[in-house]
Scaffold this active site. Sequence first.
Site, PDB file in Angstrom:
ATOM      1  N   LYS A  19     -31.363  57.990 -19.947  1.00 57.47           N
ATOM      2  CA  LYS A  19     -30.045  57.345 -19.926  1.00 57.47           C
ATOM      3  C   LYS A  19     -29.629  56.789 -21.287  1.00 57.47           C
ATOM      4  O   LYS A  19     -28.454  56.690 -21.595  1.00 57.47           O
ATOM      5  CB  LYS A  19     -30.024  56.218 -18.885  1.00 57.47           C
ATOM      6  CG  LYS A  19     -30.729  54.920 -19.322  1.00 57.47           C
ATOM      7  CD  LYS A  19     -30.366  53.778 -18.363  1.00 57.47           C
ATOM      8  CE  LYS A  19     -30.813  52.421 -18.839  1.00 57.47           C
ATOM      9  NZ  LYS A  19     -32.263  52.173 -18.730  1.00 57.47           N
ATOM     10  N   HIS A  77     -40.185  46.637 -16.105  1.00 58.57           N
ATOM     11  CA  HIS A  77     -39.349  46.850 -17.284  1.00 58.57           C
ATOM     12  C   HIS A  77     -38.915  45.467 -17.732  1.00 58.57           C
ATOM     13  O   HIS A  77     -38.217  44.768 -17.018  1.00 58.57           O
ATOM     14  CB  HIS A  77     -38.143  47.720 -16.936  1.00 58.57           C
ATOM     15  CG  HIS A  77     -37.262  48.046 -18.114  1.00 58.57           C
ATOM     16  ND1 HIS A  77     -37.775  48.405 -19.339  1.00 58.57           N
ATOM     17  CD2 HIS A  77     -35.928  48.066 -18.261  1.00 58.57           C
ATOM     18  CE1 HIS A  77     -36.770  48.623 -20.186  1.00 58.57           C
ATOM     19  NE2 HIS A  77     -35.647  48.424 -19.560  1.00 58.57           N
ATOM     20  N   GLU A  83     -41.765  53.731 -20.675  1.00 64.08           N
ATOM     21  CA  GLU A  83     -40.451  54.373 -20.572  1.00 64.08           C
ATOM     22  C   GLU A  83     -39.538  53.957 -21.731  1.00 64.08           C
ATOM     23  O   GLU A  83     -38.455  53.417 -21.512  1.00 64.08           O
ATOM     24  CB  GLU A  83     -39.787  53.968 -19.245  1.00 64.08           C
ATOM     25  CG  GLU A  83     -40.583  54.308 -18.007  1.00 64.08           C
ATOM     26  CD  GLU A  83     -40.114  53.530 -16.778  1.00 64.08           C
ATOM     27  OE1 GLU A  83     -39.270  52.623 -16.912  1.00 64.08           O
ATOM     28  OE2 GLU A  83     -40.601  53.830 -15.681  1.00 64.08           O
TER      29      GLU A  83
END
Length: 431
Positions: A70, A199, A273
Amino acid sequence: MKHENFGKDCQVQLHTESKPFMKLVQETAAELKLQDKEDAFFLVDLGDIVKKVEMWRQCLPRVEPFYAVKCNPDRAVLRLLAHLGIGFDCASKKEMSEIVDLGVEPSRIVFAHTCKPRTDIRYAAQVNVDLMTFDNEEELRKIKAFFPSARLLLRILPPANFNVQYAFGDKFGCHQLQASSLLRTARDLGLDVVGVSFHVGSGVEEGEVYAAAVRSAATVFDEAHALGFHFHILDVGGGFFSAPAVFRPVAEVLRTALDLHFPEKRKVRIMAEPGRYFVEAAFSLTVTVIAKRRASPRVASNGNGVEGLEEKEAFEYYVNDGIHGSFHNVTLGVCNQLMEIRPVHPPENAKRHVSSLWGPTCNGGDKIFSDVMLPELQVGDVINFTQMGAYTICLTTSFNGIPRPLIFYHCCDTVWEKLFPTDRQTAEPEK
Ligand SMILES: *Cc1c(COP(=O)(O)O)cnc(C)c1O
């Protein structure tokens, strides 16, 4: 100038290491001018992405990066990362299909969204992207219905008491105290939970936030083992800045926390990530000054009730990209703090003036920056912004009919030669 094809829709200009970057900007702007074009344009240094991959592998050798698509889904970027063996964090059917289309094995993809549409879960099952995150009971029921053999990561909330540029708040992640009850539900449904993800938010300057989250993940690992699960994956999410002076110390704190709580002998696979880390520094944006005004004068009173106008020594520049385009991240507060604003032809030693930069649309709020100090610029002059790779091209609209910027790729020839050695006639991926 030497160009190489990189897939069918992308040409890469190769140059020597010694070529000053601003020269490249000037040449590109001049080339466009020759074609009577005035579009804003990105210059993408693919070599910078290669360097970021190398730095990651050097600083976090145990941690497998899955690039968060993204952040910047540019095809050449995805193709390059795929070529370098990086995995991908996808959050939707479309993102997964783009990566699958590049020929990436589904085992190199994590479906990292905890609130997925049922159609997307079904799609993941079709293409066998079987590693995915969850943080709530309803999600477990959907996964049970559409992809019961999926392997699941429980996403926990990161610790809240740390500074990050952009926190995700309460939208995703379960509290550590809810973990046991969710795991029991998963067990009752016969689902395979294999680990923990988190995250911590975007733009991390102190590594302690990772250390605290790793500690909390270790607690959840213990609870899971007590419930009979065999956890073997830890996903430490994204959030990393790319500037080496920031990244290296943060990575060091994370590495130490991992070695303490998840030493190698535990045989836990560690993944991450990162999004902005790989791309933010590789992209610069160049815009053109399309209009210019003096700042509106102030209405001043002379003390006797007579009003007059007082000119301000300030300029307002209107440029051909703004907050409805590549600068949307400015409104979100996630634009890179290391961004530099550089006029491309600064008059030598010119006096600097307080200046504002406005976007090209009719929205009165389309202001990019106020109070920046710039030499006086003229219509047609160009300004270069560095650090424009993260959350820029993916958030643009064509509001008011303003075109999206052009994109040009370049790379240092020695880096390119290492990527695609000519003597081995390595075929570039054709997609
Ligand atoms: C956005 C996002 C990332 C990437 O964040 P960066 O700050 O760009 O590294 C990673 N994981 C998840 C789940 C995300 O939503």
